[in-house]
Structure formats: C-alpha cells, structure tokens
Design an enzyme around this catalytic site. Structure first.
Site, short mmCIF file in Angstrom:
data_model
loop_
_atom_site.label_atom_id
_atom_site.label_comp_id
_atom_site.label_asym_id
_atom_site.label_seq_id
_atom_site.Cartn_x
_atom_site.Cartn_y
_atom_site.Cartn_z
N HIS A 220 0.74 -1.05 -0.07
CA HIS A 220 0.11 -0.10 0.02
C HIS A 220 1.02 1.24 -0.10
O HIS A 220 1.92 1.32 0.50
CB HIS A 220 -1.05 0.15 1.10
CG HIS A 220 -0.45 -0.13 2.33
ND1 HIS A 220 0.15 1.23 3.14
CD2 HIS A 220 -0.05 -1.04 3.30
CE1 HIS A 220 0.53 0.68 4.29
NE2 HIS A 220 0.29 -0.51 4.47
N ASP B 16 -0.42 4.46 1.16
CA ASP B 16 -0.71 5.38 1.94
C ASP B 16 0.02 5.05 3.55
O ASP B 16 0.66 4.04 3.72
CB ASP B 16 -2.24 5.14 2.27
CG ASP B 16 -2.73 3.81 2.87
OD1 ASP B 16 -2.33 2.69 2.28
OD2 ASP B 16 -3.56 3.97 3.59
N ASP C 35 6.39 0.92 7.76
CA ASP C 35 5.03 0.60 7.13
C ASP C 35 4.38 1.62 5.95
O ASP C 35 3.68 2.42 6.47
CB ASP C 35 4.20 0.54 8.45
CG ASP C 35 2.69 0.15 8.07
OD1 ASP C 35 2.30 -0.30 6.95
OD2 ASP C 35 1.85 0.16 8.95
N GLU D 112 -4.99 1.67 2.89
CA GLU D 112 -4.90 0.44 3.64
C GLU D 112 -5.03 0.85 5.04
O GLU D 112 -5.48 -0.10 6.01
CB GLU D 112 -3.35 -0.31 3.47
CG GLU D 112 -3.41 -1.61 4.01
CD GLU D 112 -2.88 -1.77 5.41
OE1 GLU D 112 -3.09 -2.78 6.10
OE2 GLU D 112 -2.43 -0.68 6.11
N GLU D 113 -4.67 2.11 5.57
CA GLU D 113 -4.59 2.50 6.92
C GLU D 113 -6.04 2.79 7.59
O GLU D 113 -6.03 3.50 8.65
CB GLU D 113 -3.56 3.54 7.50
CG GLU D 113 -2.08 3.07 7.01
CD GLU D 113 -1.54 2.16 7.81
OE1 GLU D 113 -2.17 1.58 8.71
OE2 GLU D 113 -0.34 1.86 7.70
N GLU E 100 4.10 -6.03 3.88
CA GLU E 100 3.65 -5.69 5.06
C GLU E 100 4.83 -5.92 6.21
O GLU E 100 5.75 -6.65 6.16
CB GLU E 100 2.48 -6.06 5.80
CG GLU E 100 1.27 -5.69 5.17
CD GLU E 100 0.74 -4.07 5.65
OE1 GLU E 100 1.51 -3.66 6.50
OE2 GLU E 100 -0.51 -3.74 5.30
#
Lengths: 374, 374
Positions: A80, A82, A106, A140-141, A169
């Site tokens: 991801h 974001d 992350d 994703e967050e 991840e």
C-alpha cells in the site's frame, strides 16, 4: 537522503534506477496520508510506465503492472502507498544505518522493494522464474470500505489471480504466513434509571456488567496450530462506557470486545464462539474480517519460504493477505519494516535489513529460472 | 392564573395579599433559572420591604427578613428562588386542581408559603409563638460553590442562627428529617497498552475492573436508624469509561461511584468505608457533602413535627438542611411540592396540598403563642 524531498505543488518523480534505500527515502518524502495518494500514485504510474514490457493499469489510485512471460506460475507483489498521518517525521532522515520518516517501516521500504524488482524485470536485467503482478494500492490504513485492494478484489478479482501473493507489510525480515481474523462485537447491558439517593428504585447496568468482565478476565485464549504454524488468539474488551449523571443510576452499559481468531475458524464460527462466551447477554457484531490460512502446502509457497529464509511464523495480526486467501491464493507477509515501529513518530527501517530482504526476494524470483520456460 | 405573567423587560411585582395558589403562579411566571435570579429577588425584596416591622437585608440575590419580637426561640423558613432550565412549561397554567409550570413543585409553592407567612406576620394578622427568619436564596440547582445559602452560611453564619430550620423543599406535604450525605469517588485501574492482535504483551485495565463491579453488585447497603428515622444507604457506580481504540488493549479504566450515607457517618467515616470496600484499588474522592442528623429530640422540633402532621420520615436525598445541621440547628424539609415531579417538564403542584400545608404551617407558628412571651 532528503535531496529529492517532495515538491508539494508539482508532480513527484521516482527514479527506479536508484538503490532500494534511496527509493525508500524518495517514497517517504512524497506525503501520502490515506485519502491523499493521487500524487504518489501518479509518480509510481509514470515510473512504471517507462517499461514497455509491462502492462500497466490504473484503477483510481491503484496502480497495477504485469508481466506476460507465459510462465506457468504467477506471483503477486502487493503493497500500500498510504501512511498514517504525518507526526512531525518528514522529510526522511538517515542516521546510524536507519532511514527515519513516516512510512519508512509501514510500508514504503516494502514498496521500494516492489519497485526495485519491477525495474530489474522491466529492464530485462532479471529474468524471473514466474510471471509477476505488482499491486500498489491506496487507503490500507483506514476503514476496509476505502481499501484499494479490497475495491479491486471486489470489482476486478481477475487482477489478483495468482499462485502466490507476497504482501510487503512489516515483518522485520521474517516470513509470516496467513493472518488472524478479527471481529468486534458490542455487548449491551440494560438497567433502570433512578435517583442515586433512592437507588433501590432502579437497576444499575454498570454493576450488571460484572459477569461480562469476569468472563473476559477468566478467558483462556486458544493456541491453534494451522498447517504447522501456531496462532495465538485473544479476546479483549477494547471499550467500556456507561453513566448518565453523577446522581443517576445508569440504565445502560456498553462493552466493545475484539476477538482475534485463528484461521481454523470462519467468521460465522467466531461469532458463534462469542455468543457462547457471552451467553445471556445481548451481543451485536460491529465488524469483522476473516482469518487467512497460510496455504503453505503448495510447492510455490514452499519454494518462497525456503528462498526467503527458510523459517515461517504465524502472522499475529490482520493484514490484506486475507483478501488473497479468500480467493484461494496462498499469501505471505515479508518485508524489512519493523511492525513494532509502525505508526510511531520515530518510525524507521534498518538499511541492512532492507538490503538483505532485497537479496532474498530477488533470489526467490530468480530461483528455478534455469528450469523455467524462458 | 397568568394575569400577572412576567414582563421580561420591566420589574416584576408581587402582591403578598394574594392567596398561596395565586402567589405560586405569580412566582412561577417570573423566570428565574439559576444564575438569573436578580428580577425575582428584586420582586421579593420590594414586597417584603413594605413591612416596616421586619428587618430586611439583601446579600447578592439572597433576601433575608427577620422579626425581632424577643421570643425565646427562632425558626428559619428557607427556600430557593431559582429553577432548573425552562422546558416549554411557562407561563403557569391551572388544570384539574393543579398549578403547572417550571418550579411549581420545586419550589415556588414553598416560596409562596414563606411569603404568605411573612405577609400575615408582617401585617400583624398572625402573632407567631417564635421569632422568624426568612431566607430566599439563589443558585440551589447548580454546583455548591454558587449556592446562595452556602455563601451566606460561610460569610454571615449569624444570619442562619435559629433553633429550628424548615426548608420548603418538596416533600409532598410530609415532614422529612435530616438528609443523607453524598460522596463521589473515582477508582482508577491501570493496565498496559498493546496491539489487540498480540494482547498477551499488554494488560487489560477493563478486565481488571471486574472485581470492582462484582463488589458493587454484591454490596448490601445498610439501613440505619438515626434518632428514630430509618436511612437507607446506597453505593453505586454512576460512570464507567475505558478504551483507546478498537485494536488496542486499554491501559486505563475509570469508575465513578456515588455513596449515599446515613447521618451516623461523617464524611471522613464515609471515605474510610469506601477505602475499605475497594481495598486494593486506587481511589480518589471527587466531592462530598455531609449528612444531616434530624435533630428532632429538641422540644421545638418535636412541636413542629406534631403540628405539621405528626409523622416524620428520613429524607432520602441531600438537601440544604445539611447546612443548618452543620451549624447545630435541627432542620426539617416540608412543603406541598412532589419530589417526583421536580425537574420535569410536566412539573406541577396540587392546590389542595398547598392549602393544607399552609394551614399546618400557620398552625405550628401560632401554636404555643398563648403561652408565648407576647
């Protein structure tokens, strides 16, 4: 590492020929808090689009690139774009062998590895033993409904089709298989209001919550082995609230519980378990996401585990690997980020770990290419 | 009953020659939400000031009137002028023998009785057996620090000196003695935050609250006889809160308890009792107010009880009688208002009850005047 710091007003440029460490810094320096990924997605799309050998597709702020080499197996590399909100941790900063900055762990270091592999494959430097799909996605967050991978899985499931998915991840360089499911439920306890000076005229809902908390305190979580990996469950109150005024017997108490469950249970089985634990109390499921079985019994997955370090542990957390698992695709978590540093203001990634992960990933993709169809 | 409805811009006028029912309506029609009592206090002061036989004093929005007849005993008649916020229940309205409107029960019908007695005594129509002090005060419905009676008790305790106080708070025409004490305390339970997917790394503060709630659920409140009256205690959670996020093991849980205690316990003893009940947990007292012993063993108080109906019950609630009790002055609650209608939009007072209370009160003040010093 801040020489290419983001120009907030103009387009950002990514040079994929740079090292994974430099790419990580460049990515960190493009602010991309969830919901604000257009600029980073534009930069990724532009950089990826320079390789004519790859087919590139854009769906909202999701960028998809594919090889079509005719290999018998396909591997997805997913990450991801974001981050959680900036916490005074931009621009990126190099110190003592670590790159610091929002998303360093992350998971912009993971995205950097995706892009490094793409550059080597796209330029013909690396001839992979498998076909590859790269998925760069947004949101994703935040809540699942906004998640870019979720959206693509629902609207274009063909895009996800593969024999193995590697989600970049944070795992601190380890291989983690599958993931736990998660379910939140709310217990509602009713009472009867009264003036607290004449409390016997009412019924105290907070007092009536005692057995719920006692069941939680007494609860012994399972440790479950699934396909050789041990998943440790958990059942916890995450919120409690009740009360009307300082002189009123409360007529309601709400307890929110979070159940993290092993991949041997479906969401329906998880809900049935909660209803059994809290029998006699009113329970409503607020949201849930299924667990993912590791699916590591297949040859390609076993090759991946061997190439990426030889050891695999259960992922104790929920990640988007569950979306692949739901489609029957084995999925691993693997990247240099440290999950314990995720979402922290002092988030960073160790560059030696980043380089090690890059070598392991390239080694896996190269492995078996001598016997491949190319 | 709305012919003298308040003129919000000009001064309000009270005619004390009107009946208690008419006076109640006139008082209800002068809006006097806590903090906004200047207009009603002006009206009371002006009406009271017409009687040259009374000494009148104004302290902020507190109006004080006194007889100086040289009687051996003095009785205080006390009542607050403020109400809770208007709830669409103005102007006053007469229906089926009841006067409806904000403050009709709590406690403008009581204030009307104070003023009726004052008119009869001031005009010489009633020659009381005792000297009298009338206290009309502000801000009873809000925090203690603003309470007008509290302020006068602290700054001019001489004003309160008497042998008996009758507080005209709603008792539905009964005599209620003394009052319960009240103490609020907060229990703080600590835990350790962790991600709920790896809950064993943390310690759940909400789960740790189970024994506190169990002790509350198991608690058997005392029924205590004090000077012949039975006080029923209560210990209740009035608030609970805890939680950080839906995926975080909570590191704190706060429980607020309210202890209503009988007049055989001081505030210090009440606190010691709470510390004993919740031994092992961190407890902080938030606020408290002492209980009031009925003090009905004295001859004047016994005469009052006999004259006002002959029966007396314990006041199960906290009222300003405690402020008199703290000065060693026996104090009763007595008025036509219905405590169960207080603070409600459909608040009202029964006019037959109002008339009955007026007769009982006048009877008490007249009683013994044949043997008085006048």
């Amino acid at each position: 590492m801040t020489t290419t710091a983001a120009q907030p007003s103009g387009p950002a440029v990514l040079k994929l020929s740079r090292s994974a460490a430099q790419l990580t810094a460049d990515l960190v320096d493009i602010e991309s808090v969830s919901g604000d990924e257009a600029r980073i997605a534009d930069a990724v799309e532009a950089a990826v689009g320079r390789h004519a050998s790859l087919s590139v597709r854009r769906l909202g702020n999701v960028v998809i690139a594919r090889t079509e080499l005719g290999r018998p197996e396909r591997v997805v590399l997913a990450g991801h774009l974001d981050t959680v909100p900036i916490a005074g941790n931009l621009p990126s900063r190099l110190a003592e062998g670590r790159l610091h900055g929002c998303g360093a762990s992350d998971m912009k270091s993971g995205v950097a590895l995706q892009l490094r592999v793409l550059e080597l494959v796209g330029s013909g430097t690396l001839k992979p033993a498998v076909d590859l799909t790269w998925l760069f996605y947004d949101c994703e967050e935040v809540e699942a409904a906004r998640n870019g991978l979720n959206r693509v899985a629902a609207e274009h499931p063909d895009v996800l089709r593969a024999d193995l998915a590697i989600l970049l991840e944070p795992t601190n360089g380890a291989v983690e298989g599958g993931c736990q499911g998660t379910m939140r439920a709310q217990l509602s306890i009713a009472g009867v209001r009264a003036h607290s000076a004449r409390s016997w005229l009412g019924s105290n809902a907070i007092h009536a919550a005692a057995p719920v908390l006692q069941r939680l305190a007494d609860y012994r979580a399972r440790e479950v082995e699934v396909e050789g990996l041990t998943y440790r469950e958990g059942l916890n109150a995450v919120f409690i609230e009740g009360g009307v005024a300082g002189n009123v017997i409360p007529d309601g108490c709400l307890i929110t519980v979070n159940y993290r469950f092993a991949p041997d249970r479906s969401e329906a089985e998880a809900e049935a378990h909660l209803r059994s634990v809290f029998s006699g109390f009113e329970l409503a499921v607020l949201d849930s996401a299924p667990a993912a079985r590791p699916g590591l019994d297949r040859p390609l997955a076993q090759r991946a585990v061997a190439a990426l370090g030889g050891e695999v542990a259960a992922k104790l957390g929920w990640t988007d690997v569950a979306r692949f698992s739901a489609l029957g695709i084995p999925a691993l978590n693997f990247s240099p980020g440290d999950p314990n540093l995720a979402h922290r203001a002092d988030e960073s990634v160790e560059l030696a770990q980043l380089e090690r992960c890059e070598q392991l990933l390239l080694g896996f993709l190269r492995s078996g290419s001598e016997s491949g169809t190319n």
